[in-house]
Motif scaffolding. Structure first.
Motif, mmCIF file in Angstrom:
data_model
loop_
_atom_site.group_PDB
_atom_site.id
_atom_site.type_symbol
_atom_site.label_atom_id
_atom_site.label_comp_id
_atom_site.label_asym_id
_atom_site.label_seq_id
_atom_site.Cartn_x
_atom_site.Cartn_y
_atom_site.Cartn_z
ATOM 1 N N GLU A 41 2.919 -7.106 27.962
ATOM 2 C CA GLU A 41 1.919 -7.237 26.898
ATOM 3 C C GLU A 41 2.643 -7.258 25.561
ATOM 4 O O GLU A 41 3.478 -6.408 25.278
ATOM 5 N N GLU A 58 -1.516 9.529 19.648
ATOM 6 C CA GLU A 58 -2.478 8.648 20.306
ATOM 7 C C GLU A 58 -1.835 7.546 21.134
ATOM 8 O O GLU A 58 -2.420 7.090 22.128
ATOM 9 N N ALA A 59 -0.641 7.092 20.774
ATOM 10 C CA ALA A 59 -0.002 6.028 21.557
ATOM 11 C C ALA A 59 0.234 6.468 22.991
ATOM 12 O O ALA A 59 0.051 5.688 23.935
ATOM 13 N N SER A 65 5.746 1.957 27.686
ATOM 14 C CA SER A 65 6.151 1.392 26.403
ATOM 15 C C SER A 65 7.663 1.177 26.349
ATOM 16 O O SER A 65 8.415 1.781 27.108
ATOM 17 N N HIS A 85 -12.729 9.219 14.721
ATOM 18 C CA HIS A 85 -13.254 8.736 15.998
ATOM 19 C C HIS A 85 -13.004 9.787 17.077
ATOM 20 O O HIS A 85 -11.892 10.316 17.201
ATOM 21 N N ASP A 123 -4.299 3.292 29.718
ATOM 22 C CA ASP A 123 -4.126 1.893 30.127
ATOM 23 C C ASP A 123 -3.185 1.725 31.310
ATOM 24 O O ASP A 123 -2.967 0.587 31.763
ATOM 25 N N PRO A 147 -10.329 8.712 20.393
ATOM 26 C CA PRO A 147 -9.781 7.617 19.592
ATOM 27 C C PRO A 147 -10.476 6.293 19.875
ATOM 28 O O PRO A 147 -10.944 6.034 20.992
ATOM 29 N N GLN A 148 -10.521 5.444 18.867
ATOM 30 C CA GLN A 148 -11.235 4.179 18.966
ATOM 31 C C GLN A 148 -10.720 3.315 20.108
ATOM 32 O O GLN A 148 -11.490 2.615 20.772
ATOM 33 N N ARG A 149 -9.421 3.340 20.373
ATOM 34 C CA ARG A 149 -8.847 2.492 21.425
ATOM 35 C C ARG A 149 -9.269 2.944 22.825
ATOM 36 O O ARG A 149 -9.099 2.213 23.797
ATOM 37 N N LEU A 150 -9.837 4.147 22.944
ATOM 38 C CA LEU A 150 -10.402 4.591 24.211
ATOM 39 C C LEU A 150 -11.901 4.325 24.273
ATOM 40 O O LEU A 150 -12.534 4.579 25.296
ATOM 41 N N VAL A 207 -3.120 6.439 24.818
ATOM 42 C CA VAL A 207 -3.543 5.073 25.141
ATOM 43 C C VAL A 207 -2.709 4.511 26.297
ATOM 44 O O VAL A 207 -3.245 3.853 27.202
ATOM 45 N N ASP A 208 -1.405 4.783 26.307
ATOM 46 C CA ASP A 208 -0.561 4.313 27.405
ATOM 47 C C ASP A 208 -1.000 4.942 28.726
ATOM 48 O O ASP A 208 -1.037 4.272 29.765
#
Length: 287
Positions: A122, A77-78, A89, A50, A85, A53-56, A81-82
């Motif tokens: 979350e 990637e974590a 974490s 992807h 978003d 990345p897919q989460r983006l 994503v953090d």
């Protein structure tokens, strides 16, 4: 959110503070391009990748080997994503009201129009966190912010794969050094062992707030600041990453941050609505 003591509380993802803005010209939508060999390491390309990345919001755009796909995803990637978003974490709260440090898995940071912050847990959250905050007073909040180096390396990977999709796998010293920094990250045993990447830290990265500029995963684009045009890629309609680097030697943010909070009396309310933030006028915040 409607508060029981009167008045709504509205908040969104865009943080207050200074922003760097610049016009963005979209040039070409990129379509998937598959390679027989991994563009990063040269091994047989066997897994769908992807970009971003897919989460983006990325879609399957090319092929890489399983190790480059999985290891770089796990290690990098974590943090990306953090950052995307606006999240922290492995956060924890501590006060005299409850013995010990109590953890939440992730905190989303949101802001009101007048610059006040709102923290939204979350995932899993120790029930005692509610007791700590309800008691008020002095509270210690310890968080792990997104690691700038790992976040930028994840963006470097997406930018490099987008470049390969557009023009084929590049050859020569600059590309060799870029691949070497990605491979050094891939081969790290733990996140903490990922080496600092001068190329990744030297990228120009800007984030668009509001609705995506386009629904396409990868678009060749030109940022047009006053200092001169910068060619790069718009990822998932929200993140611009330059195709060039200033080879930065910037420092990396620390692994943990400790914040001292003064918590007042608790206020109850109920969620009134959840909706996307209205798109601002071409405002972007540099990463």
């Amino acid at each position: 959110m409607n508060r029981a003591n009167g008045g709504p509380l509205s908040f969104g993802i865009e943080p207050p503070g200074s922003t760097e803005t610049a016009p963005l010209r979209l040039i070409e939508v990129l379509r998937p391009r598959m390679f027989d060999d991994c563009p990063i390491c040269g091994d047989p390309a066997t897994t769908q990748e992807h970009v971003p990345p897919q989460r983006l919001g990325g879609t399957r755009m090319t092929l890489t080997c399983a190790q480059c796909n999985n290891s770089l995803g796990t290690l990098l990637e974590a943090d990306l994503v953090d950052w995307f978003d606006e999240a922290w974490s492995t956060s924890s709260f501590q006060s005299d009201a409850v013995p010990g440090r109590r953890q939440t898995s992730r905190l989303l940071r949101r802001w009101t129009s007048d610059g006040q912050f709102v923290l939204l847990p979350e995932g899993r959250c120790d029930p005692a966190v509610g007791e700590i905050l309800a008691a008020g007073g002095d509270v210690t909040l310890e968080v792990s912010p997104p690691n700038q180096n790992r976040c930028r390396l994840a963006l470097l990977k997406s930018m490099y794969l987008a470049l390969c999709i557009k023009a084929g796998v590049p050859e020569g010293e600059p590309a060799d050094r870029l691949r070497a920094e990605l491979l050094a990250a891939r081969d790290a045993k733990h996140k903490a062992d990922v080496p600092v990447s001068p190329i990744a830290l030297g990228l120009t990265v800007l984030r668009h707030w509001g609705d995506p500029i386009t629904k396409e995963s990868v678009v060749l684009a030109e940022l047009q600041p006053k200092t001169g045009p910068v060619l790069g890629f718009l990822l998932a309609g929200r993140v611009f990453v330059s195709a060039s680097s200033s080879w930065s030697e910037a420092t990396v943010t620390p692994g943990r941050l400790v914040n001292q909070l003064q918590v007042g009396a608790s206020v109850r309310g109920e969620v009134a609505s959840v909706h996307p933030q209205p798109p601002p006028q071409a405002r972007r915040r540099q990463a």
